[in-house]
Design an enzyme around this catalytic site. Structure first.
Site, PDB file in Angstrom:
ATOM      1  N   HIS A  45      41.101  53.730  34.786  1.00 24.31           N
ATOM      2  CA  HIS A  45      41.804  53.030  33.721  1.00 24.31           C
ATOM      3  C   HIS A  45      42.870  53.913  33.078  1.00 24.31           C
ATOM      4  O   HIS A  45      43.977  53.463  32.794  1.00 24.31           O
ATOM      5  CB  HIS A  45      40.793  52.583  32.662  1.00 24.31           C
ATOM      6  CG  HIS A  45      41.397  51.837  31.516  1.00 24.31           C
ATOM      7  ND1 HIS A  45      41.751  50.506  31.603  1.00 24.31           N
ATOM      8  CD2 HIS A  45      41.727  52.241  30.267  1.00 24.31           C
ATOM      9  CE1 HIS A  45      42.251  50.117  30.451  1.00 24.31           C
ATOM     10  NE2 HIS A  45      42.254  51.141  29.619  1.00 24.31           N
ATOM     11  N   TYR A  48      45.211  55.847  36.479  1.00 30.59           N
ATOM     12  CA  TYR A  48      45.861  55.070  37.546  1.00 30.59           C
ATOM     13  C   TYR A  48      45.799  55.820  38.877  1.00 30.59           C
ATOM     14  O   TYR A  48      46.744  55.790  39.658  1.00 30.59           O
ATOM     15  CB  TYR A  48      47.330  54.792  37.177  1.00 30.59           C
ATOM     16  CG  TYR A  48      47.493  53.851  36.001  1.00 30.59           C
ATOM     17  CD1 TYR A  48      47.690  52.497  36.210  1.00 30.59           C
ATOM     18  CD2 TYR A  48      47.432  54.318  34.699  1.00 30.59           C
ATOM     19  CE1 TYR A  48      47.838  51.625  35.141  1.00 30.59           C
ATOM     20  CE2 TYR A  48      47.581  53.457  33.620  1.00 30.59           C
ATOM     21  CZ  TYR A  48      47.786  52.119  33.844  1.00 30.59           C
ATOM     22  OH  TYR A  48      47.926  51.267  32.775  1.00 30.59           O
ATOM     23  N   HIS A  91      41.961  43.329  29.206  1.00 25.89           N
ATOM     24  CA  HIS A  91      40.655  43.694  28.653  1.00 25.89           C
ATOM     25  C   HIS A  91      39.593  42.843  29.336  1.00 25.89           C
ATOM     26  O   HIS A  91      38.790  42.179  28.688  1.00 25.89           O
ATOM     27  CB  HIS A  91      40.635  43.530  27.131  1.00 25.89           C
ATOM     28  CG  HIS A  91      40.204  44.768  26.418  1.00 25.89           C
ATOM     29  ND1 HIS A  91      39.520  44.761  25.230  1.00 25.89           N
ATOM     30  CD2 HIS A  91      40.349  46.065  26.739  1.00 25.89           C
ATOM     31  CE1 HIS A  91      39.277  46.003  24.843  1.00 25.89           C
ATOM     32  NE2 HIS A  91      39.767  46.810  25.743  1.00 25.89           N
ATOM     33  N   ASN A  92      39.613  42.901  30.662  1.00 28.29           N
ATOM     34  CA  ASN A  92      38.794  41.991  31.463  1.00 28.29           C
ATOM     35  C   ASN A  92      37.307  42.267  31.337  1.00 28.29           C
ATOM     36  O   ASN A  92      36.527  41.392  30.971  1.00 28.29           O
ATOM     37  CB  ASN A  92      39.209  42.089  32.934  1.00 28.29           C
ATOM     38  CG  ASN A  92      40.683  41.767  33.125  1.00 28.29           C
ATOM     39  OD1 ASN A  92      41.278  41.092  32.281  1.00 28.29           O
ATOM     40  ND2 ASN A  92      41.267  42.282  34.190  1.00 28.29           N
ATOM     41  N   ARG A 112      48.821  48.159  19.131  1.00 28.71           N
ATOM     42  CA  ARG A 112      49.041  49.587  18.853  1.00 28.71           C
ATOM     43  C   ARG A 112      50.022  50.191  19.848  1.00 28.71           C
ATOM     44  O   ARG A 112      50.877  50.987  19.477  1.00 28.71           O
ATOM     45  CB  ARG A 112      47.706  50.343  18.843  1.00 28.71           C
ATOM     46  CG  ARG A 112      46.883  50.081  17.591  1.00 28.71           C
ATOM     47  CD  ARG A 112      45.691  51.018  17.475  1.00 28.71           C
ATOM     48  NE  ARG A 112      44.710  50.819  18.523  1.00 28.71           N
ATOM     49  CZ  ARG A 112      43.791  49.851  18.535  1.00 28.71           C
ATOM     50  NH1 ARG A 112      43.759  48.970  17.563  1.00 28.71           N
ATOM     51  NH2 ARG A 112      42.919  49.763  19.523  1.00 28.71           N
ATOM     52  N   GLN A 237      32.836  47.618  21.542  1.00 27.45           N
ATOM     53  CA  GLN A 237      33.586  47.998  20.351  1.00 27.45           C
ATOM     54  C   GLN A 237      33.829  46.770  19.489  1.00 27.45           C
ATOM     55  O   GLN A 237      33.992  45.683  20.011  1.00 27.45           O
ATOM     56  CB  GLN A 237      34.925  48.598  20.757  1.00 27.45           C
ATOM     57  CG  GLN A 237      34.813  49.649  21.839  1.00 27.45           C
ATOM     58  CD  GLN A 237      36.062  49.708  22.670  1.00 27.45           C
ATOM     59  OE1 GLN A 237      37.169  49.650  22.149  1.00 27.45           O
ATOM     60  NE2 GLN A 237      35.899  49.805  23.975  1.00 27.45           N
ATOM     61  N   GLU A 309      35.877  55.470  21.380  1.00 28.28           N
ATOM     62  CA  GLU A 309      37.002  54.533  21.427  1.00 28.28           C
ATOM     63  C   GLU A 309      37.010  53.649  20.185  1.00 28.28           C
ATOM     64  O   GLU A 309      37.457  52.499  20.231  1.00 28.28           O
ATOM     65  CB  GLU A 309      36.942  53.717  22.722  1.00 28.28           C
ATOM     66  CG  GLU A 309      37.234  54.593  23.922  1.00 28.28           C
ATOM     67  CD  GLU A 309      37.146  53.872  25.262  1.00 28.28           C
ATOM     68  OE1 GLU A 309      36.823  52.668  25.279  1.00 28.28           O
ATOM     69  OE2 GLU A 309      37.394  54.519  26.285  1.00 28.28           O
ATOM     70  N   SER A 310      36.568  54.195  19.079  1.00 25.05           N
ATOM     71  CA  SER A 310      36.650  53.456  17.817  1.00 25.05           C
ATOM     72  C   SER A 310      38.061  52.922  17.656  1.00 25.05           C
ATOM     73  O   SER A 310      39.032  53.619  17.934  1.00 25.05           O
ATOM     74  CB  SER A 310      36.313  54.367  16.634  1.00 25.05           C
ATOM     75  OG  SER A 310      34.950  54.718  16.664  1.00 25.05           O
TER      76      SER A 310
END
Ligand code: ADP
Ligand code: MG
Lengths: 721, 214, 80, 80
Positions: A45, A48, A91-92, A112, A237, A309-310
């Site tokens: 992710h 790549y 975001h699969n 973001r 999350q 990953e907050s």
């Protein structure tokens, strides 16, 4: 993949070979925190690693490109000091694990990426794909994803003005949730993800860091689903649109007042990425103090702090004398902030926690030295079998066929979806959901920004190269019918398991097709995203690239063509490449025959350019322009009748031509003699009038029946009917 | 005529309201929710959005913002106070308007044009409209379902067909004196035919005209 | 029978709402509030004779709709 | 001290959530469910010695912000 007996690097999803290269790089055993950083930064992710080599094929240059692929978002020049920033993300897997939060945090993340560039996000588009709605599980996922996009997008205050929906059994175990965002900025506000010169201070802004999403996006998006995916669940999350809204306003104030050297958002790979990437880009090192990070829960370990990953966090790089001002802006907007790092000369990233050095690595190595795989690829044998069995013709009367298609949830009205989204905020949505491309005005100018997002997994399954190219051309035509000329593309490549040679072949073919089409139109790819491992229990999804096209209309046609502007007595013209009866990959083939065979009609570069040019010109005079895609001419005309509440008659076309989805065509509707058509293929196919739609020989269909069928396609299924 | 447009953390329609009021000749200024003093303003708008994330209950936290003291003072002085969408919810929470807003009947967010009927012209929002006039502007809310157990609310605008279960099909509700009004649909989204409707103008013009210089 | 279901967010899952409400209580001068967590309680009226059986059925409902297993835990109490 | 606040919607006020969940349960074949009411539980951690005093202070928070008197009643329980 996570049994305690395994060595740490495997538990972190790292292969033995990758572990070896870390050893080589550091010339010693990595510390746990170091291993944590490499594992997330080198995940598929973030790195790549399977696609990087091939993405270089994309054309990325054009005089109006300000920032190409590589930064958080692409940036193009709109003229008069205005820039547009755009990006698309997937975001699969998180959305399969938890549809509401998965989709919501997907929206948060893409926003973001865009406001990291200095832009104010002005609009979102969602491209969502699920298994058939007769399965309650798919209804649950569809409903959860749409509520998640609505819940986050509406509350954060960015309108979702369009998108795309597709249903196919191949997405049942692996829904696709992609989101595109467009931002606008003045040239002087452009900011890059750089750490700046030694002495620059790193300030962490936004939400407190917690254990949520440890390895979430990066790990989830980098492995396939199987019985173990249950184990991945704890890393869900939770998004906080309120925090993000404050973060947007605070960052925009920082940019307007020129208080930052660079900015990097914290998404996948959290602090690991937000420290190493900006440092790497700037060719500097950094001292990072994890004890300074504001946390939500006590006792977090260094690896946890580095991998968390907050959501809703940003890293700002600030020159020492401006630190106080930046902290003041943060507290004005009621967000938390902490000075966590200091840029140092050299290129070493040194991380301290509880007084100890927990990581000491070459900053750039986390990104630049990531593995690069040229995975084996093979043309699947079954492609030839598919091509060898051409699609059948349509047996039923065209009227019946049309009603079947309008009742299909991928073709029927999307109101059930887009009426849950605020698509009007900011008073710029001139053309919103329910037509072709969206059209946004840029206030204070005569410019209009058009966007269309298009994907078609079935077409790409039959012919990934032609499919990829046709998506670019369709998206281009979708923006052209609003009066815009194509300007730049972002792409989201949703594929199966790249360790399978057939999947890699599909991937390369698609990249080739998209690249050729962009070269034909003379437009660059300025950003995108790759999502691999979209497979469940060994079954891969159809290759599903999604293309997001930005077009510029200058001047914007006033009023622009609308599906709702057709009126009694107008003529209906089909403009562009004459269609063939080939139904391979079409909606008609899927809905009426439940089949997927044949070879789709190949795109034609000259016709593609011609159609786009002609449409963009006609948009200033013709009251209605509508591109011909899903369901062909028949559905395109039906959509116009429904939107304009008036009937029509289409003469002398045989059924297969009515439903053919051959490319480079659009419908134009206008008063006879009010529009002059340029040289080239154009056919008068019918007239507007009455309260029924008549297709060739078949019985007239009452307008109300058309409208109800189209309106109820999704709602009646979601009601469980 | 100076109008204060209040910005809470999470408000998102403030710029749209300023744009719409300015387009109609009003003079609108953003006021951060930490301000307490609204002297010098002739009227105030609480715009739409998600103040404080709508957490706990929509409007529940915003009503304690310092600026609300100034808003209450204005309301008391009989000056025009307009709450749009989230602003309506805040006015109910703070007791300046009767009732409260709960989730839509179908538990779904609704963003689309709705048709309204003017049923009371004696308010700062409907003063320039005709009784019975039909008005088409966008609705954009999840908690748009007005309940008023005390039945003390004055309904100014009604939905022609009720989209969310609102008591008495109320789309806009006024205080007894008519100077405090909450409206759930967005008049500021209806000031430009290019975006679908200009029907909101008559409402915002009425609001501007209702002001007497401070 | 009356059944009370309490649905609580898993401790490791963030609770933005609780955090925001706590901040608000501090702004109102209630500094003594150390933490806030906001959960759901669901009161059901269920036909049935045997409490044990009702319990089992409601637990099934929890797994199906009343709670989100990914984010939440639940407890079921048959009041009578 | 641990304090549990239950905020319950007044019976005369419509409860779209409850109604929708009940419909969902019926669709899933749970026809035995006669009524569903969904309320809010707020778990607070409050500094303080004297339970009685904590009770009073939390009740004040409820009147102020945690509950809306137009819609809701509340009950406060100091668990300690
Ligand atoms: N998920 C969605 N969210 C919002 N709008 C959508 C969504 N899916 C489709 N739409 C809108 O519905 C319209 C038709 O979508 P689509 O059939 O994909 O268009 P086309 O056939 O021109 O590619 C477009 O305006 C699109 O923006
Ligand atoms: Mg189209």
């Amino acid at each position: 993949m996570t049994t305690a007996t395994q060595p740490l690097h495997r538990r972190l999803g790292m292969t033995d070979e990758e572990y070896q290269s870390v050893l080589g790089l550091l010339e010693r055993e990595p510390r746990p925190a170091e291993l944590a950083m490499y594992s997330v930064m080198w995940s598929e992710h973030c790195s790549y690693k399977s696609s990087r080599a091939h993405l270089r094929r994309f054309p990325t240059e054009a005089p109006w490109v300000v920032v190409g692929p590589g930064e958080n978002a692409g940036v193009v020049d709109l003229g008069d000091g205005w820039l547009a920033a755009l990006r698309i993300e997937s975001h699969n897997h998180p959305s399969f694990v938890e549809p509401y939060q998965g989709a919501a945090t997907g929206v948060g993340g893409i926003l973001r990426d865009v406001f990291t560039m200095g832009a104010r996000p002005v609009a979102l588009w969602d491209q969502i794909r699920f298994g058939p709605l007769d399965d309650p599980k798919n209804r649950y996922l569809f409903n959860g994803v749409v509520s998640g996009i609505a819940g986050y997008g509406n509350a954060v205050g960015v309108p979702t003005v369009g998108g795309e929906i597709e249903f196919d059994p191949c997405y049942s175990g692996n829904p696709l949730v992609n989101v595109m965002c467009l931002g606008i900025l003045r040239r002087e506000q452009l900011v890059l993800g750089t750490a700046g010169a030694p002495g620059t201070v790193a300030i962490l802004l936004g939400r407190a860091t917690g254990r949520d999403g440890i390895g979430g996006a990066s790990v989830l998006a980098s492995a396939s689903f199987d019985d173990e995916s249950q184990e991945k669940r704890p890393s869900v999350q939770v998004g906080d649109p309120f925090e993000e809204k404050k973060l947007i306003e605070a960052c925009l104030e920082l940019y307007q007042r020129g208080l930052v050297v660079g900015v990097q958002d914290l998404g996948a790979a959290g602090l690991s990425c937000a420290t190493s990437e900006p440092a790497g880009r700037a060719g500097v090192g950094m001292d990072v103090d994890l004890d300074a990070v504001h946390v939500r829960e006590g006792g977090m370990t260094a690896p946890e702090l580095l991998m968390s990953e907050s959501q809703e966090r940003m890293m700002a790089f600030v020159s020492p004398d401006l630190v106080e001002e930046v902290l003041a802006v943060a507290s004005k907007w009621e967000i938390e902030s902490a000075v966590v790092g200091l840029v140092r000369a050299g290129e070493t990233l040194i991380v301290r926690h509880r007084g100890e050095v927990v990581a000491e690595v070459p900053a750039a190595s986390l990104a630049d030295d990531a593995p690069l795989y040229r995975r084996p690829m093979r043309r699947p044998a079954w492609i030839d079998d598919l091509w060898a069995s051409p699609s059948d013709g349509i047996s039923q009367p065209p009227g019946d066929a049309l009603l079947r298609l309008l009742d299909d949830p991928a073709i029927g009205s999307t109101a059930w979806v887009h009426e849950q989204y605020d698509h009007m905020l900011f008073l710029n949505t001139v053309l919103g959901p329910g037509g072709d491309g969206s059209l946004l005005r840029v206030r204070g100018t005569d410019k209009g920004l058009a966007v269309s997002t298009d994907g078609n997994g079935r077409l790409c399954m039959l012919d990934p190269r032609a499919g990829g190219a046709r998506l670019v051309f369709e998206a281009a035509l979708n923006v052209a019918v609003t009066g815009a000329r194509p300007m730049a593309v972002v792409d989201n490549l949703n594929f199966g398991n790249p360790e399978k040679p057939e999947v890699m072949w599909q991937f390369l073919e698609t990249v080739e097709g998209i690249s050729e089409a962009c070269e034909t139109l003379g437009i660059p790819v300025v950003g995108g995203n790759v999502s691999f491992y979209n497979e469940t229990d060994g079954i891969d999804i159809h290759p599903t690239p999604v293309v997001g096209m930005l077009g510029l209309a200058e001047p914007m046609p006033l009023p622009p063509p609308r599906l709702s502007r057709a009126a009694e007595g107008m003529e209906i013209w089909e403009i562009g490449m004459p269609p063939t009866p080939n139904l391979a990959g079409s909606a008609a083939q899927r809905v009426l025959q439940g089949a997927l065979t044949g070879r789709p009609t190949q795109p034609d570069a000259e016709m593609a350019k011609w159609a786009v040019e002609v449409a963009a010109g006609l948009a200033h005079t013709a009251p209605v322009l509508h591109d011909i895609s899903d369901g062909g001419l028949a559905v395109a005309v039906a959509e116009i009748c429904i939107a304009s509440r008036v009937g029509a008659t289409i003469e002398g076309l045989d059924t297969d031509l009515l439903f053919s989805e051959d490319p480079h065509r659009f419908v134009a509707v206008f008063e006879p003699g009010t529009v002059d058509l340029p040289e080239g293929p154009a056919r008068r196919v019918g007239v507007i009038g009455g309260q029924t739609l008549t297709l060739g020989g078949s019985e007239p269909i009452a307008l109300d029946l058309l409208a109800e069928t189209h309106r109820d396609a999704i709602p009646r299924r979601m009601a469980g009917a | 005529m100076r109008v204060a447009v209040v910005v809470f953390p999470g408000t998102n329609c403030e710029h749209d309201v300023v744009h719409a009021l300015s387009a109609l000749g009003g003079e609108a200024e953003l006021v951060w929710h930490r301000e307490t003093d609204l002297t010098g303003f002739d009227g105030v708008v609480l715009p739409g959005g998600f103040a404080h994330g709508d957490y706990l209950r929509t409007g529940a936290i915003a009503r304690f913002s310092p600026v609300m003291a100034g808003v209450e003072r204005m309301a008391g002085e009989g000056r025009p106070v307009l709450g749009i969408c989230n602003g309506f919810q805040i006015l109910c929470e703070s007791g300046l308007l009767p009732g409260a807003l709960i989730a839509n009947r179908d538990l779904a967010f609704i963003c689309r044009f709705v048709e309204l009927e003017v049923v009371d012209t004696d308010t700062i929002l409907t003063g320039a409209a005709e009784l019975g006039q039909r008005i088409r502007i966008p609705l954009n809310s999840y908690e748009g379902n007005w309940v008023d157990p005390g039945r003390s609310g004055r309904i100014a605008l009604r939905y022609v067909d009720d989209p969310n279960g609102s008591q008495g099909s109320a789309a806009a509700v006024a205080s007894e004196k008519g100077n405090v009004v909450g409206v759930m649909p967005h008049p500021e989204r209806g000031v430009d035919e290019l975006l679908g409707s200009g029907d909101g103008r008559v409402l915002l013009e009425g609001f501007l005209h209702s002001m007497v210089p401070a | 029978m009356k059944v009370v279901v309490e649905v609580t967010r898993r401790p490791e899952i963030a609770d933005p709402q609780g955090t925001t409400v706590q901040r608000a209580l501090h702004d109102l001068g209630h500094d003594e509030v150390r933490s806030v967590r906001i959960d759901r309680v669901i009161h059901l009226e269920v036909d049935g004779e045997d409490p044990g059986e009702v319990q089992t059925r409601v637990e099934e409902m929890c797994r199906q709709v009343l709670a989100n297993p990914v984010l939440e835990d639940f407890s079921v109490e048959v009041v009578r």
